[in-house]
Design a protein around this motif. Structure first.
Motif, PDB file in Angstrom:
ATOM      1  N   LEU A  30     -34.624  85.347   2.823  1.00  0.00           N
ATOM      2  CA  LEU A  30     -34.334  85.545   1.750  1.00  0.00           C
ATOM      3  C   LEU A  30     -34.226  87.273   1.418  1.00  0.00           C
ATOM      4  CD1 LEU A  30     -34.582  85.095  -1.518  1.00  0.00           C
ATOM      5  CD2 LEU A  30     -37.189  85.767  -1.693  1.00  0.00           C
ATOM      6  N   ALA A 119     -24.074  86.752   2.323  1.00  0.00           N
ATOM      7  CA  ALA A 119     -24.426  85.686   1.274  1.00  0.00           C
ATOM      8  C   ALA A 119     -22.949  84.372   1.779  1.00  0.00           C
ATOM      9  CB  ALA A 119     -23.588  86.451   0.265  1.00  0.00           C
ATOM     10  N   GLN A 124     -29.860  83.904   1.297  1.00  0.00           N
ATOM     11  CA  GLN A 124     -30.020  84.482   0.267  1.00  0.00           C
ATOM     12  C   GLN A 124     -30.323  85.856  -0.636  1.00  0.00           C
ATOM     13  OE1 GLN A 124     -32.883  81.616  -2.749  1.00  0.00           O
ATOM     14  NE2 GLN A 124     -32.857  81.152  -0.435  1.00  0.00           N
ATOM     15  N   ARG A 126     -31.738  87.440  -3.369  1.00  0.00           N
ATOM     16  CA  ARG A 126     -32.229  87.211  -5.736  1.00  0.00           C
ATOM     17  C   ARG A 126     -32.218  88.871  -5.792  1.00  0.00           C
ATOM     18  NH1 ARG A 126     -37.450  82.993  -4.633  1.00  0.00           N
ATOM     19  NH2 ARG A 126     -36.083  81.332  -3.522  1.00  0.00           N
TER      20      ARG A 126
END
Length: 413
Positions: A30, A119, A124, A126
């Protein structure tokens, strides 16, 4: 509580590169980014050594495919100007193996291209997420407290944390790792312009570095893009800038004090508001610790004069990821001898050349009228980013070699 093998802080070049490499290895990753892309950033003149790491991470095809659409400029070297004396270095004529060309990029678009390409490889990301707290004391995992733009707060756990937050310097601040840089406090004022340059001597394939006419510690960058725009900035000690004047006034006042550059930019038109950045040089007590490592500018930033920032960022990502993978697999890599010391060797090479630029020694070399082809190729390699090539004598012994070369150049004059 969400768990990941690795949490990356920051989706800039180092974060995107590290994320893509970790995804290639099949890890659950992440990336959290405080801002929303695209967003403005400086550091627009890449070095050819960058291309090696972008290719390794599978990010180079996206850059090549989208470069023209975003006005990115092919780059093959660096040009220097001082009191109407002009000289240049061709990065394709260098000592070290590796790519010899790259791009001058608009960072808002460039960073988004890399993040989007990562990506597409499964990273991932955010956006609008801020890391509020980090706990790296646990034996099994690191814990992160984060919040998003909607005010939602939640926790993440990770086997490892990589900080690619750049000037945000998230982990150095949260873990009290910061320490003052030994460089003087300098300031930069900069903006984008429509350059309208007609001078046939101006080579758009090279960054132009100009020395102020009367202040040798003040210099300008001019980074042309393929759409007729350019990035323009001035750098000097903080006392060279008038605190009562705007960033634009400080920038253009210094330009007008340098006739050759003023003439080159006589028809230039600003296309955005000028900004200033002060005290950007930074350092840390350590580049790594229990379950974390710092990438690029989050660890150390020297100076923009030789455009080393993105190169250091990408190289640090490429060096860190194999060690992260080994640690996640239960090994205990020696982060000091396998990451920190080797990475700092190249940074220290850049440091020697940056220091010599400001004290005048490297300017004496750059603007010497006597050039020996083999030595020029070695210097060209460092300017192209190959500051880790120990086969290059100016990497192996930068301080001594520079001092000797400067004396030879002065004697020749």
């Amino acid at each position: 509580m969400e768990h990941f093998d690795v949490v990356i802080i920051g989706a800039g070049p180092s974060g995107a590169c590290a994320g893509a490499l970790l995804r290639k290895a099949g890890k659950k990753v992440l990336c959290v980014e405080k801002q929303h892309f695209p967003r403005f950033s400086i550091g627009e003149s890449l070095l050819p050594h960058c291309m090696q790491f972008l290719a390794e991470a599978g990010l180079e095809p996206a850059l090549q495919q989208q470069a023209a659409a975003h006005g990115f400029q092919f780059k093959n070297g660096a040009a220097f100007l001082k009191n109407d004396f002009r000289t240049a270095f061709d990065f394709t004529d260098k000592f070290s193996p590796g790519p010899g060309t790259t791009f001058q990029v608009k960072r808002a678009a460039f960073d988004k291209i890399l993040a989007d390409a990562a990506a597409e490889q499964g990273l991932q990301i955010r956006y609008g997420v801020t890391v509020e707290q980090v706990d790296i004391t646990g034996a099994a995992q690191a814990l992160l407290q984060v919040s998003d733009d909607n005010g939602r707060q939640y926790q993440l756990s990770a086997g490892f944390v990589l900080d690619g937050s750049g000037f945000g310097r998230v982990l150095p601040k949260l873990l009290d790792l910061e320490q003052p840089s030994d460089f003087p406090v300098r300031q930069a004022s900069f903006c984008h312009i429509r350059d309208n340059i007609s001078d046939p001597r101006f080579d758009r394939n090279k960054i132009l570095i100009t020395v102020h006419s009367s202040l040798p510690d003040v210099w300008f960058w001019l980074i042309p893009f393929s759409d007729g725009s350019a990035s323009l900035g001035v750098v000097g000690k903080q006392q060279r800038f008038d605190a009562s004047r705007s960033a634009a006034d400080n920038l253009w006042q210094h330009v007008q004090q340098t006739p050759e550059l003023a003439q080159l930019l006589a028809q230039a038109e600003p296309v955005n508001e000028a900004q200033s950045l002060t005290g950007y040089a930074a350092n840390v007590r350590s580049l790594h610790g229990n379950r974390f490592a710092l990438l690029g500018n989050a660890g150390e930033f020297l100076d923009p004069v030789f455009s080393s920032g993105v190169t250091i960022a990408l190289r640090s990502a490429a060096m860190a990821v194999p060690l992260v993978l080994r640690q996640l697999n239960g090994e205990q890599p020696n982060w000091d001898t396998e990451y920190s010391k080797p990475l700092r060797k190249g940074i220290d090479t850049f440091r020697a050349f940056v220091t010599a630029w400001y004290d005048g020694r490297f300017q004496d070399v750059i603007f010497s009228r006597q050039r020996q082809a083999k030595v020029t190729a070695m210097i060209s390699s460092i300017l192209a980013g190959y500051a880790w090539d120990q086969a290059n004598p100016y990497v192996a012994e930068p301080e001594r070699r520079l001092n000797v070369l400067r004396e030879l150049c002065l004697d020749a004059e």
